[in-house]
Design a protein around this motif. Structure first.
Motif, PDB file in Angstrom:
ATOM      1  N   ILE A 192     -17.786   9.529 -16.841  1.00  0.00           N
ATOM      2  CA  ILE A 192     -16.385   9.897 -17.070  1.00  0.00           C
ATOM      3  C   ILE A 192     -16.007   9.666 -18.528  1.00  0.00           C
ATOM      4  CG2 ILE A 192     -14.007   9.271 -16.501  1.00  0.00           C
ATOM      5  CD1 ILE A 192     -14.937   8.692 -13.667  1.00  0.00           C
ATOM      6  N   THR A 193     -16.482   8.567 -19.102  1.00  0.00           N
ATOM      7  CA  THR A 193     -16.182   8.281 -20.504  1.00  0.00           C
ATOM      8  C   THR A 193     -16.750   9.349 -21.427  1.00  0.00           C
ATOM      9  OG1 THR A 193     -16.209   5.907 -19.998  1.00  0.00           O
ATOM     10  CG2 THR A 193     -16.390   6.552 -22.316  1.00  0.00           C
TER      11      THR A 193
ATOM     12  N   THR B  15      -5.362  13.035 -16.101  1.00  0.00           N
ATOM     13  CA  THR B  15      -6.692  13.579 -15.814  1.00  0.00           C
ATOM     14  C   THR B  15      -7.728  12.464 -15.729  1.00  0.00           C
ATOM     15  OG1 THR B  15      -6.129  15.639 -16.946  1.00  0.00           O
ATOM     16  CG2 THR B  15      -8.457  15.179 -16.610  1.00  0.00           C
ATOM     17  N   LEU B  16      -7.625  11.494 -16.634  1.00  0.00           N
ATOM     18  CA  LEU B  16      -8.557  10.361 -16.610  1.00  0.00           C
ATOM     19  C   LEU B  16      -8.415   9.570 -15.312  1.00  0.00           C
ATOM     20  CD1 LEU B  16     -10.645   8.602 -18.043  1.00  0.00           C
ATOM     21  CD2 LEU B  16      -8.751   7.365 -19.120  1.00  0.00           C
TER      22      LEU B  16
ATOM     23  N   LEU C 184      -3.728  14.194 -20.389  1.00  0.00           N
ATOM     24  CA  LEU C 184      -5.005  13.519 -20.625  1.00  0.00           C
ATOM     25  C   LEU C 184      -5.113  12.222 -19.831  1.00  0.00           C
ATOM     26  CD1 LEU C 184      -5.506  14.017 -24.480  1.00  0.00           C
ATOM     27  CD2 LEU C 184      -6.757  15.118 -22.623  1.00  0.00           C
TER      28      LEU C 184
ATOM     29  N   PHE D  46     -14.779  12.642 -20.950  1.00  0.00           N
ATOM     30  CA  PHE D  46     -13.421  12.540 -21.487  1.00  0.00           C
ATOM     31  C   PHE D  46     -13.438  12.521 -23.012  1.00  0.00           C
ATOM     32  CE2 PHE D  46      -9.213  10.523 -21.994  1.00  0.00           C
ATOM     33  CZ  PHE D  46      -8.489  11.351 -21.166  1.00  0.00           C
TER      34      PHE D  46
ATOM     35  N   ALA E  87      -9.102  17.573 -13.587  1.00  0.00           N
ATOM     36  CA  ALA E  87     -10.012  16.549 -13.068  1.00  0.00           C
ATOM     37  C   ALA E  87     -11.045  17.161 -12.128  1.00  0.00           C
ATOM     38  CB  ALA E  87      -9.210  15.461 -12.350  1.00  0.00           C
TER      39      ALA E  87
ATOM     40  N   SER F  31      -3.192  18.283 -14.284  1.00  0.00           N
ATOM     41  CA  SER F  31      -4.118  17.158 -14.451  1.00  0.00           C
ATOM     42  C   SER F  31      -5.134  17.109 -13.309  1.00  0.00           C
ATOM     43  CB  SER F  31      -3.333  15.848 -14.523  1.00  0.00           C
ATOM     44  OG  SER F  31      -2.401  15.874 -15.577  1.00  0.00           O
TER      45      SER F  31
ATOM     46  N   LEU G 257      -9.711  11.673 -12.387  1.00  0.00           N
ATOM     47  CA  LEU G 257     -11.166  11.785 -12.441  1.00  0.00           C
ATOM     48  C   LEU G 257     -11.825  10.495 -11.964  1.00  0.00           C
ATOM     49  CD1 LEU G 257     -13.205  13.946 -13.279  1.00  0.00           C
ATOM     50  CD2 LEU G 257     -13.251  12.931 -15.556  1.00  0.00           C
TER      51      LEU G 257
ATOM     52  N   VAL H 235     -13.746  16.034 -24.188  1.00  0.00           N
ATOM     53  CA  VAL H 235     -12.480  16.776 -24.146  1.00  0.00           C
ATOM     54  C   VAL H 235     -11.607  16.410 -25.338  1.00  0.00           C
ATOM     55  CG1 VAL H 235     -10.358  17.113 -22.819  1.00  0.00           C
ATOM     56  CG2 VAL H 235     -12.556  17.011 -21.646  1.00  0.00           C
TER      57      VAL H 235
END
Length: 404
Positions: free
Chosen positions: A128-129, A225-226, A222, A132, A107, A103, A229, A135
């Motif tokens: 970021i949104t 990673t969010l 996921l 993401f 990121a 992760s 990030l 992805v």
């Protein structure tokens, strides 16, 4: 106004104990004659109990046990047990640690895309949104492209299974073996017995548990990673504050360079895989190979794996081509062979030129060692870690050796 009481620097400080300050016996200065303890006691008028040293109500302290072999052995054994416990704890949590490392790696790899959107005046939360969601869209497209063909082929295989059995019975070699060893009869008995049902049910449960575990691990990666990030800047600041102030500036510069190298490697690898997937999709569509989109996504994903990933994707696509016709399969083999040469000697060096500066030998060694230690994850992490180690050697170790 109180006047300061002069303190004799030669006077020893008292030792604090549970019974109060420990008064050490007076040590006569150099050249003076020592006064016997009996005389000092008599002059002070304090009675000393028999068997107790003057000023030591709990007796004279014993010899220190710091050099005792028993204490040394006990401390060493305790250290070994602690190290063993830490190793066991790390081994038990290895799967979770791998998810965390993957992760964090993703990121750092997605952070350059976020920074590009920020340079376009997009807020970091919005950037970021967008990244993401991109992805997640890739995973959704992959699932929609791969799952329906697999379901259709599985259903087709089940429907045609009686025909395959009939063809086996009509085969002269199979008929001869069945007459000699009663293979079909034994197979029928095994299928109708309870052992087959138990093993089949257990196999289905095993496959189901593997799929559930894969879905859970993917969602965990996921989510982590969010979070990584979103808090990457604060994590970097916290990590740099652990470095002493005198070396913090240099450590910050080196750390930022390492993070940029990892991000550049991930971005460059994604670009190379995207080129491989698009090229494969165009070629398979021209050759009228079924499920061209699914095969192109498989080629793109396996191309992320160093050394062996490209051969895996090319093998799967060529195998499907052989099902179409031998000519199409041979053409697929030739195409993927030529494309791999172009990718290795032109596309990859061009894309990676400005991101990761790693010698080819170090790339191979890093991928092999990482794959041997952590499998596919280790192979993916091996190359950027080798780049980080080479940067530290070049900027820290080698200059220090030259000054020594």
């Amino acid at each position: 106004m109180d006047s300061a009481v002069p303190v004799d620097p030669a006077e020893p400080e008292p030792i604090l104990t549970s019974a109060g300050p420990l008064i050490l016996p007076d040590i006569p200065p150099a050249g003076a004659t020592a006064v016997p303890a009996s005389t000092a006691t008599a002059s002070s008028g304090a009675a000393t109990p028999p068997g107790v040293a003057p000023g030591l109500p709990f007796g004279r302290p014993g010899r220190s046990m710091s050099n005792n072999p028993f204490v040394f052995g006990f401390t060493a054994a305790l250290g070994v047990l602690t190290a063993w416990w830490l190793v066991q704890a790390v081994a038990s949590a290895s799967s979770v640690l791998i998810l965390i490392v993957v992760s964090l790696f993703l990121a750092i790899g997605l952070n350059p895309a976020v920074e590009v959107l920020q340079r376009w005046n997009v807020p970091r939360v919005g950037a970021i949104t967008v990244v993401f969601l991109g992805v997640i869209l890739v995973f959704v497209v992959f699932g929609l492209a791969v799952v329906p063909p697999l379901t259709a082929q599985s259903t087709q295989f089940v429907d045609q299974l009686p025909q395959y059995v009939q063809e086996l019975q009509n085969n002269p070699l199979i008929r001869d073996l069945d007459q000699r060893f009663q293979l079909l009869e034994k197979l029928q008995q095994y299928v109708t017995s309870g052992d087959f049902g138990t093993q089949m049910f257990g196999g289905v449960l095993g496959i189901g548990s593997v799929l559930i575990g894969a879905v859970f691990n993917s969602l965990t990666v996921l989510v982590l990673t969010l979070y990584f990030l979103g808090s990457l800047k604060s994590l970097k600041k916290m990590a740099y504050r652990l470095v002493p102030r005198s070396r913090r500036t240099r450590a910050t510069l080196l750390g930022d360079q390492i993070i940029d190298s990892i991000g550049g490697y991930v971005a460059g690898n994604l670009i190379i895989s995207l080129i491989a997937g698009v090229t494969t999709f165009i070629f398979l569509s021209i050759m009228q190979v079924p499920y061209a989109l699914a095969l192109a996504l498989i080629v793109a994903l396996t191309d992320l794996i160093p050394l062996v990933g490209a051969f895996i994707g090319a093998g799967v696509a060529s195998l499907v081509g052989f099902f179409v016709s031998p000519t199409v399969g041979i053409v697929c083999l030739v195409f993927f062979t030529i494309y791999q040469q172009i990718e290795n000697y032109w596309i990859a060096p061009t894309v990676m030129k400005s991101s990761v500066d790693v010698p080819p030998l170090a790339t191979i060694v890093g991928a092999l060692l990482g794959g041997a230690l952590l499998g596919v994850v280790g192979a993916l992490l091996g190359i950027p870690l080798v780049a980080a180690i080479l940067l530290i050697l070049r900027e820290v170790v080698l200059p220090r050796q030259e000054r020594a």
